[in-house]
Every structure is written in structure tokens, then in C-alpha cells.
Design an enzyme around this catalytic site. Structure first.
Site, short mmCIF file in Angstrom:
data_model
loop_
_atom_site.label_atom_id
_atom_site.label_comp_id
_atom_site.label_asym_id
_atom_site.label_seq_id
_atom_site.Cartn_x
_atom_site.Cartn_y
_atom_site.Cartn_z
N HIS A 109 -24.32 41.47 45.76
CA HIS A 109 -23.58 40.47 44.98
C HIS A 109 -23.55 39.13 45.73
O HIS A 109 -22.89 38.19 45.29
CB HIS A 109 -22.12 40.91 44.79
CG HIS A 109 -21.94 42.14 43.94
ND1 HIS A 109 -22.59 42.33 42.75
CD2 HIS A 109 -21.15 43.23 44.11
CE1 HIS A 109 -22.20 43.49 42.22
NE2 HIS A 109 -21.35 44.06 43.03
N SER A 139 -14.58 42.87 32.20
CA SER A 139 -14.97 44.06 32.95
C SER A 139 -14.37 44.00 34.36
O SER A 139 -13.88 45.01 34.89
CB SER A 139 -16.51 44.12 33.02
OG SER A 139 -16.93 45.23 33.76
N TYR A 194 -28.07 41.43 30.89
CA TYR A 194 -27.39 42.65 30.43
C TYR A 194 -27.55 42.76 28.92
O TYR A 194 -27.80 43.84 28.38
CB TYR A 194 -25.92 42.50 30.82
CG TYR A 194 -25.02 43.64 30.43
CD1 TYR A 194 -24.73 44.66 31.33
CD2 TYR A 194 -24.42 43.69 29.17
CE1 TYR A 194 -23.88 45.70 30.99
CE2 TYR A 194 -23.57 44.73 28.82
CZ TYR A 194 -23.31 45.73 29.72
OH TYR A 194 -22.47 46.76 29.38
N PHE A 230 -26.03 54.23 28.23
CA PHE A 230 -24.62 54.31 28.65
C PHE A 230 -24.11 55.75 28.55
O PHE A 230 -23.57 56.29 29.51
CB PHE A 230 -23.79 53.36 27.78
CG PHE A 230 -22.35 53.27 28.19
CD1 PHE A 230 -21.96 52.49 29.28
CD2 PHE A 230 -21.36 53.95 27.48
CE1 PHE A 230 -20.63 52.39 29.66
CE2 PHE A 230 -20.03 53.86 27.86
CZ PHE A 230 -19.66 53.09 28.94
N ARG A 258 -17.06 51.87 31.54
CA ARG A 258 -15.89 51.64 30.69
C ARG A 258 -16.28 51.51 29.22
O ARG A 258 -16.10 52.42 28.43
CB ARG A 258 -15.17 50.37 31.21
CG ARG A 258 -13.76 50.14 30.74
CD ARG A 258 -13.27 48.80 31.25
NE ARG A 258 -14.13 47.71 30.82
CZ ARG A 258 -13.98 47.02 29.69
NH1 ARG A 258 -12.98 47.28 28.89
NH2 ARG A 258 -14.84 46.04 29.37
N GLY A 260 -19.37 49.30 28.14
CA GLY A 260 -20.82 49.17 28.10
C GLY A 260 -21.32 48.47 26.85
O GLY A 260 -22.30 48.91 26.24
S1 PPS Z 1 -20.20 46.41 39.99
O1 PPS Z 1 -18.86 46.94 40.34
O2 PPS Z 1 -20.25 44.97 40.19
O3 PPS Z 1 -21.28 47.09 40.67
O4 PPS Z 1 -20.33 46.68 38.42
P1 PPS Z 1 -21.68 46.59 37.58
O5 PPS Z 1 -22.44 47.83 37.71
O6 PPS Z 1 -22.39 45.32 37.91
O7 PPS Z 1 -21.13 46.43 36.10
C1 PPS Z 1 -20.36 47.42 35.48
C2 PPS Z 1 -20.47 47.20 33.99
O8 PPS Z 1 -21.75 47.66 33.54
C3 PPS Z 1 -21.55 48.62 32.52
N1 PPS Z 1 -22.66 49.57 32.50
C4 PPS Z 1 -23.44 49.75 31.42
N2 PPS Z 1 -23.46 49.13 30.22
C5 PPS Z 1 -24.37 49.56 29.31
N3 PPS Z 1 -25.26 50.55 29.55
C6 PPS Z 1 -25.29 51.19 30.74
N4 PPS Z 1 -26.16 52.17 30.94
C7 PPS Z 1 -24.34 50.79 31.74
N5 PPS Z 1 -24.08 51.19 33.01
C8 PPS Z 1 -23.05 50.44 33.44
C9 PPS Z 1 -20.21 49.24 32.87
O9 PPS Z 1 -19.69 49.99 31.80
C10 PPS Z 1 -19.41 47.98 33.21
O10 PPS Z 1 -19.13 47.18 32.06
P2 PPS Z 1 -17.81 47.32 31.18
O11 PPS Z 1 -17.82 46.13 30.27
O12 PPS Z 1 -16.64 47.31 32.11
O13 PPS Z 1 -17.95 48.59 30.43
#
Ligand code: PPS
Length: 300
Positions: A109, A139, A194, A230, A258, A260
Site C-alpha cells: 500500500h 470499505s 476494481y 467473490f 464484506r 464486493g
Molecule cells: S486491504 O485491507 O487493503 O488489503 O483490502 P483490499 O483487499 O484491498 O480490499 C478489500 C475489498 O475488496 C473486496 N473483495 C472483492 N470484491 C469483489 N470480488 C472479489 N473476489 C473480492 N475479494 C475482495 C472486499 O470485499 C473489500 O470490499 P468491500 O467493499 O468492503 O466488500
């Protein structure tokens, strides 16, 4: 003082060279040494502002390496994705990188200034994953409620202001993306969002595999896609972060995986907050040559 206050006081950010790190898990002196690492052509760094798709990209890279064979990570390995593709800035991880076998893949990051300058001489590869900042904010807010190394937000309003001021780990979202993007052409960089991964994961995975020079059959690519969605990632403990110890993440308060989706910010920001965010966004990003997607409906 209740237990929440104690947590707030105990877990503070540390400002280092204009960038906020997390006191408990980062060592500023160690972070300073990252730029001295010798980079190989085969190294890949996934760069993200927090909550932009880091663990999603970890899963895609691992599945590509395994040529779509999910048993390689779900049944055969007891290592979590974070152990196989770790954050370079976490205490102890820089040294492990030096002796790690090729190809070395890491996530970070960090801001551009902390990474080895060799990346700007087209040595190694960078995958920058960007996400629309309103969804990042939401998020990140929820993540602060479960992450014990971060301050528990007093309220959404308070966190909203902190995010806009860049008073969070990762500092300003705007500076992060603008700085990295300004060096894009000097690097072997794949800039991906994303939102495009949500819209068409198959095309995104093909793009990533092409960028990394990994040749997979159509069937193998289809399996990478299948095990990176997801819902499927949620079922793989190594990928979903449900194995992270409770002292770091309070799993009973929420999940890493959470929602996604795109546009959850609409369930959190008031109209006034959204307009204020838009003002800042327009001011900060006026010269940025890229349009973000803010709504899942854009893709229907
Ligand atoms: S961190 O803590 O910075 O490493 O988090 P990071 O992995 O960057 O981001 C977490 C968010 O990514 C979503 N996520 C996904 N979304 C869609 N598809 C897949 N496969 C997926 N994997 C992780 C995760 O749910 C977090 O987003 P939110 O909006 O909170 O759901």
C-alpha cells in the site's frame, strides 16, 4: 475510559516522510530500506491504496501460478494468501523478500517514493489496482471497525472527514493514485480497476496473465476466474482472510469479504457528503486522464 477509548489511544498511526504507517505493524526504518532492494525482472508488485482489491489480486496471481488448480491453495497448502504474496512493508517481510525464490510477488500500500527506483527503469512489474474512492472510503470505514491495529471510527461522519484529510493508513487516496499514475509510463505497469474486474473478470484475468507472460489454456483461465469470484473466494479460508488471528481482526464484528460490489457508498453517504466528496474529487482529479465507475448500474 471504556475499552473502546483504550483501543483508540493504543493504536495510532505514525507519520513517516509525509505518509501514515501503522505503528504496531510497520517499522519506519525498515520501510526506508525497501527502496534499496535489488529488483529482478521477474518480480511483481501489486500496488493498491487500502481496500481497492489487494486480496482479490493476491488470489488471481496465485490461481494463475497454479494454472487454475484450486486444490493447490485450498487443500494442499496451509499457507494463507497473505503468506504466499505478503505485504512488503510489514515488519520482517523485507528481509524475507531478499532470499525468496524467483518469481517474487508482493503487495504493497506504500507510496511510490518508498519503492525501489529500479521499477522506474522498467525492471520488474507493477500492477496498480484502483477503485472508486467513495467505495474505498466505505470499505475502509467498515474495515476500521474490525481491524484491531487501526483506530475504531467514532462515527461515519468523523471517518469521512479523516479520509478526505488523508489521516488514515495510506494517507491521501488522491495523492496515492496521482503519484503512482504519473510514473506509469516509466514502469512496466498494468493499471487496472476494481470496477473493470467486477464488470468482466474473465477479460481482466486474461489481461493480467498476458501482462505477466503466463500462458494458460482457456480451461485453466476459466478456472482462475471461477475461483476468484467473490462468492467462491469467500469459501476458501486462505483467500478470505478468515484465518487472520482474532487479535488482529475481530471476526465477530464483520468480515474482510464484506460486499464486493460497486456503489455501496450510496448506502452510506448523505447527499451533502456525496456532493462535498464530488467537489474535492473534481478539484484533486481534474487533470487525471481516467474516468471511474461509481455505480453497478453503469454495467447493466
Ligand atoms: S486491504 O485491507 O487493503 O488489503 O483490502 P483490499 O483487499 O484491498 O480490499 C478489500 C475489498 O475488496 C473486496 N473483495 C472483492 N470484491 C469483489 N470480488 C472479489 N473476489 C473480492 N475479494 C475482495 C472486499 O470485499 C473489500 O470490499 P468491500 O467493499 O468492503 O466488500
Amino acid at each position: 475510559m471504556d475499552s473502546n477509548d483504550a483501543k483508540t489511544l493504543d493504536h495510532k498511526l505514525v507519520a513517516h516522510k509525509g505518509f501514515y504507517l501503522i505503528n504496531e505493524i510497520h517499522d519506519p526504518d525498515d520501510v526506508d530500506q525497501i527502496c534499496n532492494l535489488e529488483i529482478r525482472d521477474s518480480d511483481t508488485f501489486v500496488v493498491t491504496y487500502p481496500k481497492s482489491g489487494t486480496i482479490w489480486m493476491q488470489q488471481i496471481l496465485l490461481m494463475l501460478k497454479a494454472k487454475g488448480d484450486v486444490t493447490a491453495i485450498s487443500e494442499l497448502s496451509n499457507l494463507s494468501n497473505a503468506e504466499v504474496i505478503p505485504w512488503i512493508e510489514l515488519r520482517g517481510n523485507r528481509e524475507a523478500f531478499i532470499s525468496a525464490p524467483t518469481p517474487r510477488q508482493r503487495v504493497t500500500h506504500l507510496q511510490y517514493q518508498f519503492l525501489p527506483p529500479a521499477l522506474s527503469q522498467k525492471i520488474g512489474k507493477v500492477i496498480y489496482v484502483a477503485r472508486n474512492p467513495k467505495d474505498v472510503l466505505v470499505s475502509y470505514f467498515h474495515f476500521h471497525k474490525i481491524a484491531n491495529m487501526l483506530e475504531t471510527p467514532k462515527s461515519f461522519e468523523d471517518f469521512f472527514e479523516k479520509f478526505l484529510r488523508g489521516e488514515v493508513f495510506g494517507s491521501s487516496w488522491f495523492e496515492h493514485i496521482k503519484t503512482w499514475y504519473s510514473h506509469k509510463d516509466e514502469m512496466n505497469m498494468l493499471f487496472i480497476t476494481y470496477e473493470e474486474m467486477i464488470k468482466d473478470l474473465k477479460s481482466a484475468v486474461e489481461k493480467i496473465s498476458l501482462f505477466l507472460g503466463q500462458k494458460l489454456t482457456d480451461e485453466q483461465l476459466a478456472n482462475v476466474v471461477k475461483h476468484s469470484t467473490f462468492n467462491n473466494m469467500k469459501r476458501i479460508p486462505q483467500a478470505s482472510y478468515e484465518q487472520v488471528p482474532e487479535d488482529l481482526l475481530s471476526h465477530h464484528l464483520g468480515t474482510f469479504m464484506r460486499k464486493g460490489t460497486i456503489g455501496d457508498w450510496k448506502n452510506h453517504l448523505t447527499v451533502a457528503q456525496s456532493e462535498r466528496f464530488d467537489e474535492v474529487f473534481l478539484r484533486e482529479m481534474k487533470d487525471f486522464p481516467f474516468l471511474f465507475s461509481w455505480d453497478i448500474e453503469d454495467f447493466k
